[in-house]
Design a protein around this motif. Structure first.
Motif, mmCIF file in Angstrom:
data_model
loop_
_atom_site.group_PDB
_atom_site.id
_atom_site.type_symbol
_atom_site.label_atom_id
_atom_site.label_comp_id
_atom_site.label_asym_id
_atom_site.label_seq_id
_atom_site.Cartn_x
_atom_site.Cartn_y
_atom_site.Cartn_z
ATOM 1 N N UNK A 1 43.730 37.086 50.936
ATOM 2 C CA UNK A 1 42.403 37.644 51.169
ATOM 3 C C UNK A 1 41.948 37.591 52.625
ATOM 4 N N UNK A 2 42.171 36.451 53.261
ATOM 5 C CA UNK A 2 41.596 36.270 54.587
ATOM 6 C C UNK A 2 42.665 36.333 55.678
ATOM 7 N N UNK A 3 43.738 37.044 55.398
ATOM 8 C CA UNK A 3 44.823 37.124 56.376
ATOM 9 C C UNK A 3 45.101 38.580 56.712
ATOM 10 N N UNK A 4 45.923 38.795 57.733
ATOM 11 C CA UNK A 4 46.274 40.182 58.090
ATOM 12 C C UNK A 4 47.114 40.876 57.007
ATOM 13 N N UNK A 5 47.613 40.133 56.041
ATOM 14 C CA UNK A 5 48.405 40.781 54.983
ATOM 15 C C UNK A 5 47.522 41.427 53.921
ATOM 16 N N UNK A 6 46.210 41.377 54.148
ATOM 17 C CA UNK A 6 45.271 41.939 53.175
ATOM 18 C C UNK A 6 45.677 43.346 52.703
ATOM 19 N N UNK A 7 45.966 44.276 53.644
ATOM 20 C CA UNK A 7 46.281 45.632 53.160
ATOM 21 C C UNK A 7 47.564 45.679 52.324
ATOM 22 N N UNK A 8 48.513 44.837 52.665
ATOM 23 C CA UNK A 8 49.759 44.784 51.890
ATOM 24 C C UNK A 8 49.463 44.317 50.458
ATOM 25 N N UNK B 1 48.697 49.012 38.990
ATOM 26 C CA UNK B 1 47.943 49.837 38.062
ATOM 27 C C UNK B 1 46.690 49.157 37.541
ATOM 28 N N UNK B 2 46.450 47.903 37.952
ATOM 29 C CA UNK B 2 45.237 47.200 37.515
ATOM 30 C C UNK B 2 44.058 47.656 38.377
ATOM 31 N N UNK B 3 42.890 47.415 37.880
ATOM 32 C CA UNK B 3 41.695 47.841 38.610
ATOM 33 C C UNK B 3 41.495 46.944 39.829
ATOM 34 N N UNK B 4 41.628 47.521 40.980
ATOM 35 C CA UNK B 4 41.633 46.765 42.225
ATOM 36 C C UNK B 4 40.345 45.967 42.441
ATOM 37 N N UNK B 5 39.217 46.623 42.191
ATOM 38 C CA UNK B 5 37.933 45.958 42.419
ATOM 39 C C UNK B 5 37.824 44.680 41.584
ATOM 40 N N UNK B 6 38.316 44.753 40.336
ATOM 41 C CA UNK B 6 38.243 43.578 39.466
ATOM 42 C C UNK B 6 38.975 42.387 40.073
ATOM 43 N N UNK B 7 40.166 42.692 40.605
ATOM 44 C CA UNK B 7 40.970 41.605 41.173
ATOM 45 C C UNK B 7 40.237 40.956 42.354
ATOM 46 N N UNK B 8 39.745 41.793 43.257
ATOM 47 C CA UNK B 8 39.053 41.228 44.427
ATOM 48 C C UNK B 8 37.757 40.529 44.032
ATOM 49 N N UNK B 9 37.093 41.072 43.031
ATOM 50 C CA UNK B 9 35.863 40.427 42.566
ATOM 51 C C UNK B 9 36.127 39.009 42.074
ATOM 52 N N UNK B 10 37.208 38.871 41.323
ATOM 53 C CA UNK B 10 37.454 37.535 40.775
ATOM 54 C C UNK B 10 37.765 36.557 41.903
ATOM 55 N N UNK B 11 38.434 37.090 42.917
ATOM 56 C CA UNK B 11 38.737 36.287 44.092
ATOM 57 C C UNK B 11 37.443 35.918 44.836
ATOM 58 N N UNK C 1 35.758 37.510 53.022
ATOM 59 C CA UNK C 1 36.456 38.439 52.138
ATOM 60 C C UNK C 1 35.654 39.724 51.973
ATOM 61 N N UNK C 2 34.354 39.570 51.830
ATOM 62 C CA UNK C 2 33.508 40.744 51.667
ATOM 63 C C UNK C 2 33.670 41.679 52.868
ATOM 64 N N UNK C 3 33.738 41.067 54.037
ATOM 65 C CA UNK C 3 33.869 41.908 55.217
ATOM 66 C C UNK C 3 35.244 42.599 55.235
ATOM 67 N N UNK C 4 36.290 41.909 54.738
ATOM 68 C CA UNK C 4 37.610 42.555 54.603
ATOM 69 C C UNK C 4 37.520 43.753 53.653
ATOM 70 N N UNK C 5 36.840 43.529 52.514
ATOM 71 C CA UNK C 5 36.726 44.603 51.515
ATOM 72 C C UNK C 5 36.074 45.831 52.140
#
Length: 629
Positions: A70-77, A86-96, A112-116
DNA sequence: ATAGGGTTAG
């Protein structure tokens, strides 16, 4: 890179197949890999594994990956891997985001919010509720305003959850105008909205306004009632707290743990033992026995009702005791004339490996000062910073000056004040003044009053004590001058007031008050008592009456002291043999002290008076304070 | 998956 690869191969992987065991499923392999996955640099391996086995990661596994990256440069990867799953991306980040918000470093949620935002991840209402939770934890009002902007821009402004979260955040970060504004323009409010507002009006000391809102609420739940009850307790209005509790019962709302704490606190303030016991019962029946805070409050309630043994019972039955439990018990023993036991309990506390705090030492110093244990007190005072790293607060200095002054070491007390590392306050000089009265030292009393008139010129107590000191030395003119100064400074004597709670009703008596419906009955009963008291050698001590009047008039004044009125009222209105519990706003006067000792013997009742400083438990003609007060 | 009470001194 190699460091992580090494850690991967060398760490034990529980799901790794043994030679003869069946081939592991792809998911087991992924789990094994994730088990050791702690660095974003291993993402490639994860990715390779997914491709090799053609099995997408589960939601749980994805969340794990997400939180590591989440808080690293590998975020986009990581985002890419989530998208491929195929999972809902927002859900995953929300739980994080939720995990971060609830962690010890909620600022991670902000990052993390700023990364999002930076990577254009789709946000929804849940995203906002979690980031608002983080901001609330951080009391970050500015962040709140920024998020508020996002919420409106993205069209979530009518979401009640988010509105409530925003109101709460504003209120927590002290932006009350923003909170109020939002509250006022909300088209729909629910019980949570109202509860937030009530809670925070109460915290700002605005109990009446809170009660206004409470009255206007369309519906109330247990939290609404509890917050309001607590509000009255914190606002120093325990009678109203108890009234409201009765109304809550009428409304058939079931009290919970927090309600119990609030009502017990009100009972403690009022010395309302009967109700306190009922709540204790209710708490046990409701299975709250293991709740440490409830036990601590119960303990405190019994202490403040002068029931040391009941308090001890609660203390001993507790499964867990915190520093609060020990400190409350030590303080309780200290102000109930059991100073030695307080000190013994402290040793046990240390044996139990509980680290004392500043409150513990306040209790210990009280124990010493109420028992005149000067050397022990000096040692505890030295020990608190030396052995426990606790910096003495003004309260501790106050206790020390009290200890030295009562023991007659007035010069030393004075030196002690002058060497204090913080600025002495009224309590500190007041303690010296009190000692000067007991030990008849006019010179130092004058020194103390000089400081007191600067620090706390509106406190009537100091003038009264000084005037007393002069009067007792028969220096009438100076005594009169003090009273004149008092008038000139516009200071009025606080009238003595004592209250007794009988069956949940508080009866208050102010010195000299003759308006009570049972006044005649009280007088009659008093006269009878007086006869018996005289037989036992009672002589009215008129030296405590500071008025410039005839001796016989002074005697009449003595009989109108509030604690006497309240005690006699209690004798009339309670069953034979039951204890009488009085709370007095000032200290008990010497004449009342002598009288109540005799009365306890004559009527064979326990009389407990809680005054400003401590307890006096009168029983069989003696007082628990052993006349040292 | 999302929002709101509590304990010891003074």
């Amino acid at each position: 890179m190699s460091r992580y690869a090494l850690s991967l191969t060398s760490s034990p992987a529980p799901q790794t197949p043994q030679t003869n065991s069946p081939k592991p499923t792809p998911e087991a392999l992924q789990n094994a890999l994730l088990h050791t996955f702690k660095s974003p640099f291993e993402l490639k391996q994860i990715h390779a594994q997914i491709i090799k086995t053609n099995t997408p990661l589960s939601v749980l596994q994805l969340s794990h990956v997400a939180s590591v990256c989440a808080l690293t440069p590998t975020f986009p990867y990581a985002t890419k891997i989530i998208q491929l799953s195929g999972k809902h991306e927002t859900d995953i980040w929300n739980s994080c985001l939720k995990d971060f918000a609830e962690s010890d470093s909620p600022y991670d949620a902000v990052r993390l919010f700023s990364q999002l935002c930076t990577y254009g991840v789709c946000l929804n209402d849940y995203t906002f509720s979690f980031i608002l939770k983080a901001c609330t934890k951080l009391s970050d009002g500015l962040g709140g305003r920024i998020i508020h902007g996002f919420v409106e821009k993205l069209g979530f402004q009518s979401n009640l959850f988010l509105q409530n979260s925003l109101v709460h955040l504003y209120v927590v970060s002290g932006e009350f105008d923003n909170a109020r504004q939002l509250f006022d323009k909300m088209p729909d409010r629910d019980v949570v909205t109202w509860n937030i507002m009530i809670k925070h009006l109460v915290q700002r000391g605005n109990v009446d306004e809170a009660y206004g809102l409470f009255g206007k609420m369309p519906e109330r739940n247990v939290r609404s009632w509890t917050s309001m009850i607590m509000g009255f307790v914190r606002g120093g209005r325990p009678e109203q707290a108890i009234d409201l509790f009765a109304k809550m019962e009428e409304a058939k709302v079931c009290p919970n743990e927090v309600t119990v704490v609030a009502v017990l606190a009100a009972c403690a303030d009022l010395c309302a033992l009967d109700l306190g016991k009922k709540i204790h019962d209710y708490s046990n029946r409701s299975g709250f026995k293991r709740n440490v805070r409830i036990c601590n409050t119960l303990l405190d309630m019994y202490i403040k009702c002068g029931c040391v043994e009941a308090a001890r019972g609660v203390f001993e039955e507790m499964e867990q005791r915190t520093v609060v439990s020990w400190s409350a018990m030590i303080q309780g023993l200290a102000i109930n004339g059991k100073g030695e036991e307080a000190l013994t309990l402290f040793s046990k506390m240390i044996e139990s490996q509980i680290k004392p705090n500043e409150v513990t030492f306040t209790g210990l110093l009280h124990a010493c000062s109420h028992m005149g244990m000067v050397n022990e007190g000096r040692e505890y005072f030295a020990s608190m910073s030396r052995d426990y790293g606790i910096v003495p607060q003004i309260e501790h200095y106050g206790c020390m000056v009290d200890l030295l002054s009562r023991a007659g070491l007035l010069k030393e007390a004075c030196e002690f004040i002058k060497n204090m590392r913080i600025k002495p306050n009224g309590v500190v000089w007041g303690a010296l003044l009190g000692g000067c009265r007991v030990h008849k030292n006019i010179e130092l009393a004058e020194e103390a009053i000089k400081h007191l008139l600067e620090l706390d010129p509106l406190n009537d107590g100091y003038y009264i004590v000084l005037s007393n000191i002069y009067a007792e030395a028969k220096r009438w003119e100076e005594a009169a001058n003090v009273r004149k100064l008092m008038r000139e400074n516009g200071v009025k004597k606080t009238p003595g007031s004592s209250s007794i709670t009988i069956e949940g009703v508080v009866h208050e008596f102010v010195a000299g008050d003759e308006t009570h419906p049972q006044t005649d009955e009280i007088k009659e009963r008093w006269d009878k008592l007086l006869e018996e008291m005289r037989v036992r050698g009672y002589v009215p001590n008129t030296s405590v009456v500071l008025l410039d009047i005839e001796e016989s008039e002074k005697v009449k004044f003595l009989f109108r002291h509030s604690e006497k009125l309240a005690v006699v009222f209690g004798l009339i209105n309670t069953a034979n043999g039951t204890a009488i519990r009085i709370v007095k706003n000032l200290r008990v006067c010497e004449d009342c002290h002598a009288a109540l000792k005799l009365i306890s013997e004559i009527v064979d009742r326990e009389i407990v008076v809680r005054d400003r400083n401590r307890f006096h438990c009168f029983k069989n003609g003696v007082c628990s304070c052993k006349d040292f007060w």
